[in-house]
Scaffold this active site. Structure first.
Site, mmCIF file in Angstrom:
data_model
loop_
_atom_site.group_PDB
_atom_site.id
_atom_site.type_symbol
_atom_site.label_atom_id
_atom_site.label_comp_id
_atom_site.label_asym_id
_atom_site.label_seq_id
_atom_site.Cartn_x
_atom_site.Cartn_y
_atom_site.Cartn_z
ATOM 1 C CE LYS A 71 -5.169 64.633 47.588
ATOM 2 N NZ LYS A 71 -4.174 63.574 47.406
ATOM 3 C CE LYS A 86 1.461 70.445 53.982
ATOM 4 N NZ LYS A 86 2.372 69.579 53.205
ATOM 5 C CE LYS A 118 3.296 62.721 53.345
ATOM 6 N NZ LYS A 118 3.104 64.017 52.693
ATOM 7 C CG ASP A 159 5.971 62.733 50.602
ATOM 8 O OD1 ASP A 159 5.533 63.875 50.723
ATOM 9 O OD2 ASP A 159 6.921 62.305 51.282
ATOM 10 C CB THR A 169 5.056 71.364 45.884
ATOM 11 O OG1 THR A 169 4.038 70.370 45.824
ATOM 12 C CG2 THR A 169 5.444 71.591 47.328
ATOM 13 C CG ASN A 199 7.990 67.694 42.400
ATOM 14 O OD1 ASN A 199 7.530 68.559 43.131
ATOM 15 N ND2 ASN A 199 7.451 67.394 41.246
ATOM 16 C CB SER A 257 -3.632 67.081 45.318
ATOM 17 O OG SER A 257 -2.455 66.406 45.016
HETATM 18 P P1 NAD Z 1 12.111 64.195 45.902
HETATM 19 O O1 NAD Z 1 12.320 62.754 46.237
HETATM 20 O O2 NAD Z 1 11.709 64.537 44.516
HETATM 21 O O3 NAD Z 1 13.443 65.017 46.233
HETATM 22 C C1 NAD Z 1 14.090 64.996 47.459
HETATM 23 C C2 NAD Z 1 15.412 65.728 47.269
HETATM 24 O O4 NAD Z 1 16.058 65.834 48.523
HETATM 25 C C3 NAD Z 1 16.402 65.013 46.350
HETATM 26 O O5 NAD Z 1 17.095 65.981 45.587
HETATM 27 C C4 NAD Z 1 17.371 64.335 47.314
HETATM 28 O O6 NAD Z 1 18.649 64.135 46.740
HETATM 29 C C5 NAD Z 1 17.410 65.404 48.374
HETATM 30 N N1 NAD Z 1 17.894 64.932 49.660
HETATM 31 C C6 NAD Z 1 17.587 63.802 50.331
HETATM 32 N N2 NAD Z 1 18.280 63.761 51.487
HETATM 33 C C7 NAD Z 1 19.014 64.895 51.519
HETATM 34 C C8 NAD Z 1 19.940 65.426 52.437
HETATM 35 N N3 NAD Z 1 20.243 64.803 53.564
HETATM 36 N N4 NAD Z 1 20.490 66.629 52.131
HETATM 37 C C9 NAD Z 1 20.178 67.281 50.996
HETATM 38 N N5 NAD Z 1 19.320 66.821 50.098
HETATM 39 C C10 NAD Z 1 18.759 65.648 50.354
HETATM 40 O O7 NAD Z 1 11.073 64.727 46.984
HETATM 41 P P2 NAD Z 1 10.166 66.022 46.870
HETATM 42 O O8 NAD Z 1 8.855 65.608 46.347
HETATM 43 O O9 NAD Z 1 10.922 67.113 46.218
HETATM 44 O O10 NAD Z 1 9.925 66.347 48.423
HETATM 45 C C11 NAD Z 1 10.862 67.086 49.176
HETATM 46 C C12 NAD Z 1 10.213 67.522 50.480
HETATM 47 O O11 NAD Z 1 9.047 68.284 50.190
HETATM 48 C C13 NAD Z 1 9.737 66.385 51.392
HETATM 49 O O12 NAD Z 1 9.863 66.798 52.732
HETATM 50 C C14 NAD Z 1 8.266 66.259 51.042
HETATM 51 O O13 NAD Z 1 7.509 65.672 52.082
HETATM 52 C C15 NAD Z 1 7.931 67.708 50.852
HETATM 53 N N6 NAD Z 1 6.744 67.947 50.046
HETATM 54 C C16 NAD Z 1 6.624 67.465 48.786
HETATM 55 C C17 NAD Z 1 5.495 67.751 48.041
HETATM 56 C C18 NAD Z 1 5.357 67.315 46.610
HETATM 57 O O14 NAD Z 1 4.370 67.712 45.961
HETATM 58 N N7 NAD Z 1 6.286 66.562 46.057
HETATM 59 C C19 NAD Z 1 4.453 68.502 48.604
HETATM 60 C C20 NAD Z 1 4.592 68.984 49.898
HETATM 61 C C21 NAD Z 1 5.748 68.701 50.610
#
Ligand code: NAD
Length: 430
Positions: free
Chosen positions: A72, A96, A108, A148, A192, A223, A366
């Site tokens: 997953k 996790k 992944k 993601d 999240t 997100n 999820s």
């Molecule tokens: P997303 O694409 O919705 O948002 C990413 C954000 O990070 C955006 O605002 C982007 O502008 C910003 N960003 C990118 N590079 C950057 C930088 N160098 N400095 C500052 N900001 C920057 O992605 P997300 O879903 O919010 O995921 C963010 C993190 O959380 C990732 O590491 C992802 O693996 C992790 N994550 C996400 C989920 C989920 O349910 N979406 C779950 C677990 C972990």
């Protein structure tokens, strides 16, 4: 044993794993299994562009381990996606899912592409072609992808559609993170960020600390970062700084409305300059709200109580770790802290709430979505949130308990607990 390369996420994951397996009595063969993903797949994803040009992108899927259930984990569309990143992220999913005790293993993948440079049609064709390459290795009982970075419910719908076409029947449980009308769960989008806020609040409660007016800076306003900001704000924390990849805002007396900032970012495309007074957001309000612009790096070293990396890996390195002033780091991104930085934070006495706990709310919901699809049910949002709160609070309690008992950091405790849970799920001697 292979040597560790600095700042390579997979090498870091291996180091974290070895540090946990040293402290447990697991079978060395299982330790080796966890050091080597079950299966890695690299594929070409050809795409006809709207202007007729032909291009090809690299796609990846890593199935790390399925001893506790189907693989997953998310699919990421980003130019920096590569095999080592996918392996690390898949491994962290295995850990996790064991930490929050959901019956999944870890997977992944993604495509090395900047989706912002593609039209909607190109993105859909790319996703459908990627799905055709994935179909033989995914499925509700086998491997269940999810959104993601830069992927979302719409992309999950294309994957579910293409998968259904290939197998000849609808099978919504093949992916999670779908829109509600396509079999998604209530609350998955917020999960999240909300899950992270539950973990933080539970930890503060255990330490008898009042969250009211605790200051928070969040790097990343996608997100995860945006929902976390909203829920913390609602719970009484003072969110003082937010940033995205193009920069950010610092409002020392506290951002009045996260919704207004979000609406402004949606309109302008960037967060920088979104100084809001009521619903009016403009750079000209900067002096009224007593604010200033801030770079995405500077946000991590502000004088706040809690700092949150919620963007990409390796945000906290040996360079900036020394300058971190917060007492708590809430890791909402996956792998945001390098090994060297982790050691520095530990020496400084900073509490790091590890990613494998802090951001597990997404995979928890999820799992709820997958369960609803399989049972043909649709749960109410308040029931989803109640289950999420219980699951995240229980996991936090156990991690704190193991950390105290074994005298290790929260991260080490989470890994020890996960590895022991994985070990207890198998009696196989291979
Ligand atoms: P997303 O694409 O919705 O948002 C990413 C954000 O990070 C955006 O605002 C982007 O502008 C910003 N960003 C990118 N590079 C950057 C930088 N160098 N400095 C500052 N900001 C920057 O992605 P997300 O879903 O919010 O995921 C963010 C993190 O959380 C990732 O590491 C992802 O693996 C992790 N994550 C996400 C989920 C989920 O349910 N979406 C779950 C677990 C972990």
């Amino acid at each position: 044993m292979k040597t560790i390369q600095k700042n390579n996420p997979w090498q870091r994951a291996l180091q974290q794993l070895r540090s946990a397996t040293k402290r447990t009595k697991i079978d060395p063969l299982l330790a080796l299994q966890l050091e080597n993903p079950d299966r890695v797949m690299e594929m070409s994803v050809p795409l006809r562009m709207d202007n007729g040009d032909a291009r090809v992108f690299q796609g990846f899927r890593v199935q790390h381990n399925n001893l506790r259930g189907p693989y997953k984990g998310g699919l990421r569309y980003h130019p920096q996606v590569d095999m080592d990143e996918a392996k690390a992220l898949a491994f962290w999913m295995t850990i996790k899912n064991a930490v929050v005790c959901v019956p999944f293993g870890g997977g992944k993948g993604g495509i090395a592409v900047n989706p912002k440079e593609l039209s909607e049609g190109e993105l859909e064709r790319l996703t459908r072609e990627f799905t055709r390459k994935l179909t033989s290795i995914i499925g509700p009982e086998v491997d269940v992808p999810a959104p993601d970075v830069n992927t979302n419910g719409k992309i999950m719908t294309w994957i579910a559609d293409e998968y259904a076409k290939t197998i000849g029947k609808p099978s919504p449980a093949v992916v999670t993170g779908k829109p509600i009308e396509r079999g998604g769960s209530e609350g998955r989008t917020e999960a999240t960020g909300l899950g992270g806020s539950y973990v933080l609040q539970h930890l503060l409660k255990k330490r008898k600390l009042d969250p009211k007016n605790m200051t928070v800076a969040i790097q990343g306003f996608g997100n995860v970062g945006s929902y976390l900001a909203k829920y913390l704000h609602r719970a009484g924390f003072k969110v003082v700084a937010l940033s995205d990849s193009k920069g950010g805002i610092y409002v020392p007396k506290g951002i009045e409305s996260i919704d207004a900032v979000e609406a402004c970012k949606e309109k302008k495309g960037v967060l920088a300059g979104c100084y809001c007074v009521g619903s009016v957001c403009d750079v000209s309000n900067k002096d009224i709200v007593g604010a200033r612009e801030i770079s995405s790096d500077e946000i991590l070293t502000l004088p706040v109580d809690i700092v949150v990396p919620a963007a990409l890996e390796n945000a906290i390195t040996e360079k900036n770790a020394k300058k971190i002033k917060a007492n708590i780091v809430l890791e909402m991104a996956n792998g945001p802290t390098t090994l060297e930085a982790d050691t520095i934070l530990k020496k400084k006495g900073i509490t790091v709430i590890p990613d494998v706990l802090a951001n597990a709310g997404g995979v928890a919901v999820s799992y709820f979505e997958w369960e609803q699809n399989r049972k043909n049910e649709h749960w109410k949002k308040r029931d989803v949130f109640a289950r999420l709160q219980k699951l995240m609070s229980d996991a936090t309690d156990t991690v704190i308990h193991v950390s105290k008992k074994r005298k290790v950091s929260l991260r080490e405790a989470a890994y020890i607990m996960a590895v022991e849970r994985i070990a207890s799920s198998t009696t196989s001697k291979l």
